[in-house]
Scaffold this motif. Structure first.
Motif, PDB file in Angstrom:
ATOM      1  N   PRO A   1      24.812  64.998  60.628  1.00 45.23           N
ATOM      2  CA  PRO A   1      24.907  65.686  61.925  1.00 45.23           C
ATOM      3  C   PRO A   1      26.163  66.547  62.067  1.00 45.23           C
ATOM      4  O   PRO A   1      26.266  67.305  63.026  1.00 45.23           O
ATOM      5  N   HIS A   2      27.087  66.459  61.120  1.00 42.53           N
ATOM      6  CA  HIS A   2      28.290  67.288  61.215  1.00 42.53           C
ATOM      7  C   HIS A   2      27.939  68.737  60.898  1.00 42.53           C
ATOM      8  O   HIS A   2      27.830  69.562  61.798  1.00 42.53           O
ATOM      9  N   LEU A   3      27.699  69.055  59.641  1.00 44.75           N
ATOM     10  CA  LEU A   3      27.353  70.426  59.271  1.00 44.75           C
ATOM     11  C   LEU A   3      26.118  70.493  58.376  1.00 44.75           C
ATOM     12  O   LEU A   3      25.887  71.499  57.712  1.00 44.75           O
ATOM     13  N   GLY A   4      25.360  69.422  58.357  1.00 40.58           N
ATOM     14  CA  GLY A   4      24.048  69.483  57.727  1.00 40.58           C
ATOM     15  C   GLY A   4      23.969  69.191  56.248  1.00 40.58           C
ATOM     16  O   GLY A   4      22.932  69.460  55.635  1.00 40.58           O
ATOM     17  N   ALA A   5      24.993  68.629  55.654  1.00 42.23           N
ATOM     18  CA  ALA A   5      24.901  68.284  54.234  1.00 42.23           C
ATOM     19  C   ALA A   5      23.767  67.279  54.009  1.00 42.23           C
ATOM     20  O   ALA A   5      23.448  66.478  54.890  1.00 42.23           O
ATOM     21  N   HIS A   6      23.188  67.321  52.830  1.00 42.85           N
ATOM     22  CA  HIS A   6      22.100  66.412  52.480  1.00 42.85           C
ATOM     23  C   HIS A   6      22.704  65.142  51.889  1.00 42.85           C
ATOM     24  O   HIS A   6      23.308  65.169  50.823  1.00 42.85           O
ATOM     25  N   LEU A   7      22.524  64.037  52.589  1.00 44.02           N
ATOM     26  CA  LEU A   7      23.150  62.778  52.182  1.00 44.02           C
ATOM     27  C   LEU A   7      22.514  62.181  50.932  1.00 44.02           C
ATOM     28  O   LEU A   7      23.093  61.299  50.305  1.00 44.02           O
TER      29      LEU A   7
ATOM     30  N   THR B   1      40.182  61.805  62.622  1.00 39.85           N
ATOM     31  CA  THR B   1      40.055  62.020  64.063  1.00 39.85           C
ATOM     32  C   THR B   1      39.072  61.016  64.660  1.00 39.85           C
ATOM     33  O   THR B   1      38.381  60.306  63.927  1.00 39.85           O
ATOM     34  N   THR B   2      39.012  60.974  65.979  1.00 34.31           N
ATOM     35  CA  THR B   2      38.057  60.088  66.650  1.00 34.31           C
ATOM     36  C   THR B   2      36.636  60.474  66.253  1.00 34.31           C
ATOM     37  O   THR B   2      36.275  61.649  66.337  1.00 34.31           O
ATOM     38  N   PRO B   3      35.824  59.523  65.812  1.00 35.66           N
ATOM     39  CA  PRO B   3      34.448  59.855  65.423  1.00 35.66           C
ATOM     40  C   PRO B   3      33.661  60.426  66.597  1.00 35.66           C
ATOM     41  O   PRO B   3      33.792  59.947  67.732  1.00 35.66           O
ATOM     42  N   PRO B   4      32.856  61.438  66.353  1.00 37.25           N
ATOM     43  CA  PRO B   4      32.020  61.986  67.420  1.00 37.25           C
ATOM     44  C   PRO B   4      30.865  61.030  67.736  1.00 37.25           C
ATOM     45  O   PRO B   4      30.618  60.076  67.008  1.00 37.25           O
ATOM     46  N   LYS B   5      30.178  61.309  68.816  1.00 32.07           N
ATOM     47  CA  LYS B   5      29.032  60.468  69.202  1.00 32.07           C
ATOM     48  C   LYS B   5      27.809  60.737  68.327  1.00 32.07           C
ATOM     49  O   LYS B   5      26.787  60.098  68.491  1.00 32.07           O
ATOM     50  N   ALA B   6      27.915  61.678  67.393  1.00 31.79           N
ATOM     51  CA  ALA B   6      26.787  62.035  66.535  1.00 31.79           C
ATOM     52  C   ALA B   6      26.321  60.837  65.719  1.00 31.79           C
ATOM     53  O   ALA B   6      27.106  59.941  65.412  1.00 31.79           O
ATOM     54  N   ARG B   7      25.053  60.837  65.394  1.00 31.64           N
ATOM     55  CA  ARG B   7      24.512  59.749  64.587  1.00 31.64           C
ATOM     56  C   ARG B   7      23.399  60.248  63.681  1.00 31.64           C
ATOM     57  O   ARG B   7      22.790  61.275  63.937  1.00 31.64           O
TER      58      ARG B   7
ATOM     59  N   PRO C   1      25.494  51.206  59.641  1.00 35.83           N
ATOM     60  CA  PRO C   1      24.104  50.835  59.368  1.00 35.83           C
ATOM     61  C   PRO C   1      23.123  51.208  60.474  1.00 35.83           C
ATOM     62  O   PRO C   1      21.928  51.327  60.216  1.00 35.83           O
ATOM     63  N   GLU C   2      23.605  51.402  61.692  1.00 42.82           N
ATOM     64  CA  GLU C   2      22.708  51.823  62.778  1.00 42.82           C
ATOM     65  C   GLU C   2      22.740  53.333  62.967  1.00 42.82           C
ATOM     66  O   GLU C   2      22.191  53.848  63.950  1.00 42.82           O
ATOM     67  N   GLY C   3      23.400  54.042  62.071  1.00 38.82           N
ATOM     68  CA  GLY C   3      23.422  55.500  62.096  1.00 38.82           C
ATOM     69  C   GLY C   3      24.603  56.099  62.832  1.00 38.82           C
ATOM     70  O   GLY C   3      24.800  57.318  62.800  1.00 38.82           O
ATOM     71  N   GLU C   4      25.394  55.260  63.492  1.00 43.42           N
ATOM     72  CA  GLU C   4      26.505  55.770  64.287  1.00 43.42           C
ATOM     73  C   GLU C   4      27.643  56.283  63.409  1.00 43.42           C
ATOM     74  O   GLU C   4      27.938  55.693  62.369  1.00 43.42           O
ATOM     75  N   CYS C   5      28.284  57.371  63.831  1.00 47.18           N
ATOM     76  CA  CYS C   5      29.434  57.878  63.091  1.00 47.18           C
ATOM     77  C   CYS C   5      30.610  56.955  63.385  1.00 47.18           C
ATOM     78  O   CYS C   5      30.974  56.741  64.547  1.00 47.18           O
ATOM     79  N   VAL C   6      31.195  56.384  62.344  1.00 45.22           N
ATOM     80  CA  VAL C   6      32.283  55.416  62.527  1.00 45.22           C
ATOM     81  C   VAL C   6      33.623  55.942  62.033  1.00 45.22           C
ATOM     82  O   VAL C   6      34.665  55.340  62.296  1.00 45.22           O
TER      83      VAL C   6
END
Ligand code: FES
Length: 132
Positions: free
Chosen positions: A40-46, A79-85, A68-73
């Motif tokens: 969710p940051h810039l779209g890289a393929h994990l 920096t503080t992790p965004p709410k993106a997941r 494991p639940e998809g949350e950005c940690v």
């Protein structure tokens, strides 16, 4: 999607499901996870360079880590992790195989896979074939 045997802790694989990529990985503690492939940051393929670090999947580009639940940690910048997941898909293991649930509208699985009886049978053998 995969065999349980190939999904050792720390392994990340990219598989196709209904015309879309799915990234399947196992955390270091042994949890099996399946996620949609794009960071969710810039779209890289994990599925291409993503790595497991502990219980997290880490993006190869800027090293954002997802739990494991998809949350950005964690971010790669400290920096503080965004709410993106990440989009997490339901997955199960049965009979030595990994199953991933995907619904066109995101509905949860409406049934469970039961562990089949293996009485009288040997362990499963897996092969992968590409059909043209
Ligand atoms: S694209 Fe994944 S961390 Fe930047």
């Amino acid at each position: 999607m995969a065999s349980s045997a190939e999904m050792r802790p720390g392994r990340v694989v990219n598989r196709r499901l209904a015309g879309e990529d799915v990234v399947v990985y196992r955390t270091q503690s042994g949890r099996l996870r399946a996620v949609r492939p794009y960071c969710p940051h810039l779209g890289a393929h994990l599925g291409h360079g993503g790595r497991v670090r502990g219980e997290n999947l880490v993006c190869p580009f800027h090293h954002f880590a997802f739990g494991p639940e998809g949350e950005c940690v964690q971010t790669g910048y400290g920096t503080t992790p965004p709410k993106a997941r990440l989009g997490v898909l339901e997955c199960r293991e049965a009979a030595g195989l990994v199953f991933v649930w995907r619904h066109a509208r995101g509905a949860p699985a409406s049934w469970e896979i039961e562990e089949p009886s293996t009485d009288g049978f040997g362990p499963p053998h897996c092969t992968v074939r590409t059909l043209r």
